[in-house]
Scaffold this active site. Structure first.
Site, PDB file in Angstrom:
ATOM      1  CB  THR A 242      22.256  44.352  33.085  1.00 39.61           C
ATOM      2  OG1 THR A 242      22.445  43.370  34.975  1.00 39.61           O
ATOM      3  CG2 THR A 242      21.388  44.029  32.539  1.00 39.61           C
ATOM      4  CG  ASP A 243      23.803  40.070  37.172  1.00 36.51           C
ATOM      5  OD1 ASP A 243      22.992  41.366  36.681  1.00 36.51           O
ATOM      6  OD2 ASP A 243      24.529  39.985  37.758  1.00 36.51           O
ATOM      7  CD  GLU A 244      18.143  41.429  36.522  1.00 37.27           C
ATOM      8  OE1 GLU A 244      17.068  41.431  35.228  1.00 37.27           O
ATOM      9  OE2 GLU A 244      18.387  41.992  36.915  1.00 37.27           O
TER      10      GLU A 244
ATOM     11  CE1 TYR B 249      16.836  47.225  32.985  1.00 36.66           C
ATOM     12  CE2 TYR B 249      17.464  44.824  34.360  1.00 36.66           C
ATOM     13  CZ  TYR B 249      17.831  45.879  33.398  1.00 36.66           C
ATOM     14  OH  TYR B 249      19.136  45.930  34.520  1.00 36.66           O
TER      15      TYR B 249
ATOM     16  CE  LYS C 139      20.326  48.145  30.767  1.00 41.57           C
ATOM     17  NZ  LYS C 139      20.802  49.019  30.628  1.00 41.57           N
TER      18      LYS C 139
HETATM   19  P1  NAD Z   1      17.514  54.036  38.304  1.00 46.20           P
HETATM   20  O1  NAD Z   1      15.980  53.495  37.449  1.00 46.20           O
HETATM   21  O2  NAD Z   1      17.881  54.737  39.063  1.00 46.20           O
HETATM   22  O3  NAD Z   1      17.643  55.119  37.086  1.00 46.20           O
HETATM   23  C1  NAD Z   1      17.347  55.384  35.810  1.00 46.20           C
HETATM   24  C2  NAD Z   1      17.738  56.535  35.555  1.00 46.20           C
HETATM   25  O4  NAD Z   1      16.934  56.856  33.372  1.00 46.20           O
HETATM   26  C3  NAD Z   1      16.623  57.973  35.817  1.00 46.20           C
HETATM   27  O5  NAD Z   1      17.226  58.947  36.610  1.00 46.20           O
HETATM   28  C4  NAD Z   1      15.218  58.218  35.177  1.00 46.20           C
HETATM   29  O6  NAD Z   1      14.793  59.502  35.340  1.00 46.20           O
HETATM   30  C5  NAD Z   1      15.918  57.734  33.615  1.00 46.20           C
HETATM   31  N1  NAD Z   1      15.373  57.594  32.106  1.00 46.20           N
HETATM   32  C6  NAD Z   1      15.172  56.900  32.324  1.00 46.20           C
HETATM   33  N2  NAD Z   1      13.902  56.500  31.055  1.00 46.20           N
HETATM   34  C7  NAD Z   1      14.357  57.782  30.715  1.00 46.20           C
HETATM   35  C8  NAD Z   1      14.656  58.361  29.340  1.00 46.20           C
HETATM   36  N3  NAD Z   1      13.935  57.289  28.074  1.00 46.20           N
HETATM   37  N4  NAD Z   1      15.298  59.185  29.339  1.00 46.20           N
HETATM   38  C9  NAD Z   1      16.052  59.666  29.452  1.00 46.20           C
HETATM   39  N5  NAD Z   1      16.151  59.478  31.192  1.00 46.20           N
HETATM   40  C10 NAD Z   1      15.697  58.544  31.927  1.00 46.20           C
HETATM   41  O7  NAD Z   1      18.748  52.868  37.282  1.00 46.20           O
HETATM   42  P2  NAD Z   1      20.009  52.696  37.913  1.00 46.20           P
HETATM   43  O8  NAD Z   1      20.192  51.490  38.727  1.00 46.20           O
HETATM   44  O9  NAD Z   1      20.776  53.396  38.656  1.00 46.20           O
HETATM   45  O10 NAD Z   1      20.322  51.947  36.350  1.00 46.20           O
HETATM   46  C11 NAD Z   1      21.521  52.742  35.708  1.00 46.20           C
HETATM   47  C12 NAD Z   1      21.486  52.197  34.386  1.00 46.20           C
HETATM   48  O11 NAD Z   1      23.163  50.578  34.632  1.00 46.20           O
HETATM   49  C13 NAD Z   1      20.723  51.590  34.004  1.00 46.20           C
HETATM   50  O12 NAD Z   1      21.143  51.300  32.556  1.00 46.20           O
HETATM   51  C14 NAD Z   1      20.474  49.636  33.934  1.00 46.20           C
HETATM   52  O13 NAD Z   1      20.124  48.809  33.536  1.00 46.20           O
HETATM   53  C15 NAD Z   1      22.445  49.313  34.272  1.00 46.20           C
HETATM   54  N6  NAD Z   1      22.827  48.366  35.917  1.00 46.20           N
HETATM   55  C16 NAD Z   1      21.577  48.854  36.811  1.00 46.20           C
HETATM   56  C17 NAD Z   1      21.993  47.991  37.852  1.00 46.20           C
HETATM   57  C18 NAD Z   1      21.295  47.653  39.315  1.00 46.20           C
HETATM   58  O14 NAD Z   1      21.945  46.935  40.030  1.00 46.20           O
HETATM   59  N7  NAD Z   1      20.572  49.105  39.132  1.00 46.20           N
HETATM   60  C19 NAD Z   1      23.479  47.116  37.704  1.00 46.20           C
HETATM   61  C20 NAD Z   1      23.845  46.489  36.390  1.00 46.20           C
HETATM   62  C21 NAD Z   1      23.439  47.424  35.140  1.00 46.20           C
HETATM   63  O1  TDX Z   2      11.040  43.650  48.762  1.00 47.77           O
HETATM   64  C1  TDX Z   2      12.372  42.175  47.680  1.00 47.77           C
HETATM   65  N1  TDX Z   2      11.944  41.109  48.043  1.00 47.77           N
HETATM   66  C2  TDX Z   2      13.090  39.867  47.190  1.00 47.77           C
HETATM   67  O2  TDX Z   2      13.620  39.146  48.342  1.00 47.77           O
HETATM   68  C3  TDX Z   2      12.754  42.594  46.690  1.00 47.77           C
HETATM   69  C4  TDX Z   2      12.159  43.947  46.004  1.00 47.77           C
HETATM   70  C5  TDX Z   2      13.745  41.869  46.125  1.00 47.77           C
HETATM   71  N2  TDX Z   2      14.104  41.026  46.696  1.00 47.77           N
HETATM   72  C6  TDX Z   2      14.834  39.876  45.178  1.00 47.77           C
HETATM   73  C7  TDX Z   2      14.517  40.016  43.657  1.00 47.77           C
HETATM   74  C8  TDX Z   2      15.809  40.038  43.494  1.00 47.77           C
HETATM   75  O3  TDX Z   2      16.489  37.910  43.507  1.00 47.77           O
HETATM   76  O4  TDX Z   2      16.359  39.736  45.605  1.00 47.77           O
HETATM   77  C9  TDX Z   2      16.595  40.452  44.609  1.00 47.77           C
HETATM   78  C10 TDX Z   2      17.148  42.030  44.011  1.00 47.77           C
HETATM   79  O5  TDX Z   2      16.543  42.305  43.523  1.00 47.77           O
HETATM   80  P1  TDX Z   2      16.408  43.767  42.887  1.00 47.77           P
HETATM   81  O6  TDX Z   2      16.732  44.543  43.696  1.00 47.77           O
HETATM   82  O7  TDX Z   2      14.754  43.652  42.062  1.00 47.77           O
HETATM   83  O8  TDX Z   2      17.509  43.611  41.271  1.00 47.77           O
HETATM   84  P2  TDX Z   2      17.390  42.552  40.707  1.00 47.77           P
HETATM   85  O9  TDX Z   2      16.152  41.979  40.266  1.00 47.77           O
HETATM   86  O10 TDX Z   2      18.191  41.538  40.909  1.00 47.77           O
HETATM   87  O11 TDX Z   2      18.000  43.701  39.218  1.00 47.77           O
HETATM   88  C11 TDX Z   2      18.680  44.283  39.809  1.00 47.77           C
HETATM   89  O12 TDX Z   2      20.094  43.854  38.643  1.00 47.77           O
HETATM   90  C12 TDX Z   2      20.584  43.848  37.642  1.00 47.77           C
HETATM   91  C13 TDX Z   2      18.370  46.228  38.779  1.00 47.77           C
HETATM   92  O13 TDX Z   2      17.524  46.576  39.657  1.00 47.77           O
HETATM   93  C14 TDX Z   2      18.701  45.876  38.074  1.00 47.77           C
HETATM   94  O14 TDX Z   2      19.363  47.115  37.174  1.00 47.77           O
HETATM   95  C15 TDX Z   2      20.510  45.382  36.843  1.00 47.77           C
HETATM   96  O15 TDX Z   2      20.372  45.787  36.040  1.00 47.77           O
END
Ligand code: NAD
Ligand code: TDX
Length: 335
Positions: free
Chosen positions: A120-122, A147, A151
């Site tokens: 992730t970018d975070e 989190y 990562k």
């Molecule tokens: P998500 O929370 O929707 O899904 C995570 C999945 O992993 C779920 O199906 C969960 O059951 C599974 N899981 C959790 N713990 C586990 C374990 N111990 N063993 C096996 N499975 C397990 O997450 P997402 O948003 O789909 O993110 C997927 C990946 O992408 C993560 O590594 C996250 O850090 C990365 N990522 C997410 C975003 C975003 O915006 N959502 C952005 C950049 C990177």
């Molecule tokens: O109800 C809300 N209101 C609000 O203003 C929620 C849930 C979030 N927010 C804000 C917080 C953040 O600035 O919106 C932005 C996005 O929030 P999230 O969806 O929780 O994402 P963020 O914390 O930015 O992280 C996401 O992007 C990077 C993913 O959840 C991570 O898994 C990924 O690594």
């Protein structure tokens, strides 16, 4: 070619599996997923038995070893992924994101397989709102939350295994994804499902924070390009140049698209330690691997959002049962 997808029942992982079956039928897919609150087998229901599904934990060394032994490539999505949860209870983040990634690395090393690690970018921390710079592959790590620090730890482990043991691994760091199957705890689906439930959208603090939004299909297309052509040991930044819209503007866009007044939302408590701005420079991925996002600039984001809103509207059974509990958890924190 056998592909083991960890976290394939979650948001990005499930979209990756759908994308793979549609566009890359040469892959035989196995999903390993613990089915935590964020994993949902329904996300893969339409695929039927064209994939193998294993319910299990990436921290289970014996299980991971047996699955990795029988695969060619591991694509590692599994993680605890929500910042707000990590502030309430950090331990599952340390366990899954660090110990789980270590467990995968050891199996991949033993059986000499190819790994792609999703990050992730975070990990880079945040930028000031008026900072015109973007994160690159060489930006120093400076994570803010439990989190993002776990990562970051997992990325360091992957790099150490590449350097010390010659592991055949690549890493990608992507910005905020949106699209179908995203858990309703996350910003965009929370607001869409709020409006569909006649609840006002909730904006943390002032809403000035900027996220570099990317459609999940653009992310997954990049992951496939890295599997095809990425150089072993390299890291690739993935971002679609959407770093000009702040959270307030996104909520207004959602309200407007869903037929509500632009200001039909309320301000709620801010997130402690809230990162201000993320912005990604994906020029290496574009230059070296020829990646090009489809959902880019304001119009692309509006198209992607509209499509996502339609998906949540058409798939109410998928999220409705969890809505009250998700909102009750937020309400306890004044969010
Ligand atoms: P998500 O929370 O929707 O899904 C995570 C999945 O992993 C779920 O199906 C969960 O059951 C599974 N899981 C959790 N713990 C586990 C374990 N111990 N063993 C096996 N499975 C397990 O997450 P997402 O948003 O789909 O993110 C997927 C990946 O992408 C993560 O590594 C996250 O850090 C990365 N990522 C997410 C975003 C975003 O915006 N959502 C952005 C950049 C990177
Ligand atoms: O109800 C809300 N209101 C609000 O203003 C929620 C849930 C979030 N927010 C804000 C917080 C953040 O600035 O919106 C932005 C996005 O929030 P999230 O969806 O929780 O994402 P963020 O914390 O930015 O992280 C996401 O992007 C990077 C993913 O959840 C991570 O898994 C990924 O690594």
């Amino acid at each position: 070619m056998k592909l083991l997808v960890t976290g394939g029942a979650g948001f990005i992982g499930a979209n990756f599996v759908h994308y793979t079956l549609k566009n890359r039928p040469e892959y035989e897919v196995t999903v390993l997923d613990k089915l935590t609150y964020a994993g949902n087998k329904e996300n893969l229901a339409s695929i039927g038995d064209t994939i193998a599904f294993v319910e299990g934990d990436i921290c289970d060394a014996k299980l991971v070893d047996s699955l990795v032994k029988d695969t060619d490539i591991v694509v590692h999505f599994a993680a605890e992924s929500h910042n707000d949860n990590s502030l309430r209870e950090p331990w599952p983040f340390v366990q899954t994101n660090i110990v789980g990634t270590y467990t995968i690395l050891e199996a991949v090393r033993k059986h000499d397989k190819r790994l792609h690690h999703i990050s992730t970018d975070e990990v880079f921390g945040d930028l000031e709102l008026d900072d015109p710079n973007r994160f690159t592959e060489t930006t120093p790590y400076n994570p803010s939350s439990p989190y993002s620090s776990t990562k970051a730890g997992s990325d360091h482990l992957v790099r150490a295994w590449v350097r010390s043991f010659g592991l055949k691994a690549t890493i990608s760091n992507c910005s905020n994804n949106y699209g179908p199957y995203q858990h309703i705890e996350k910003f965009i689906p929370r607001q869409i499902t709020n409006i569909l439930s006649d609840i006002k959208p909730k904006l943390y603090g002032t809403g000035e924070q900027v996220r570099d939004w990317i459609h999940v299909d653009d992310h997954n297309e990049a992951v496939h390009l890295i599997l095809d052509k990425g150089a072993i040991g390299e890291t690739y930044i993935i971002g679609a140049d959407n770093d000009h819209v702040n959270n307030k503007a996104v909520i207004e866009m959602i309200c407007e698209t869903m037929g509500k007044p632009r200001d039909w939302y309320e301000h709620v408590n801010d997130r402690p330690g809230h990162d201000m701005r993320y912005a990604m420079d994906s020029s290496k991925l574009r230059r070296e691997l020829g990646w090009q996002p489809h959902y880019t600039d304001q119009n692309g984001m509006q198209d992607g959002l509209k499509q996502t809103i339609e998906w949540y509207d058409a798939n109410r059974d998928w999220w409705q049962a969890e809505k009250a509990a998700t909102e009750a958890t937020y309400a306890k924190q004044g969010q």
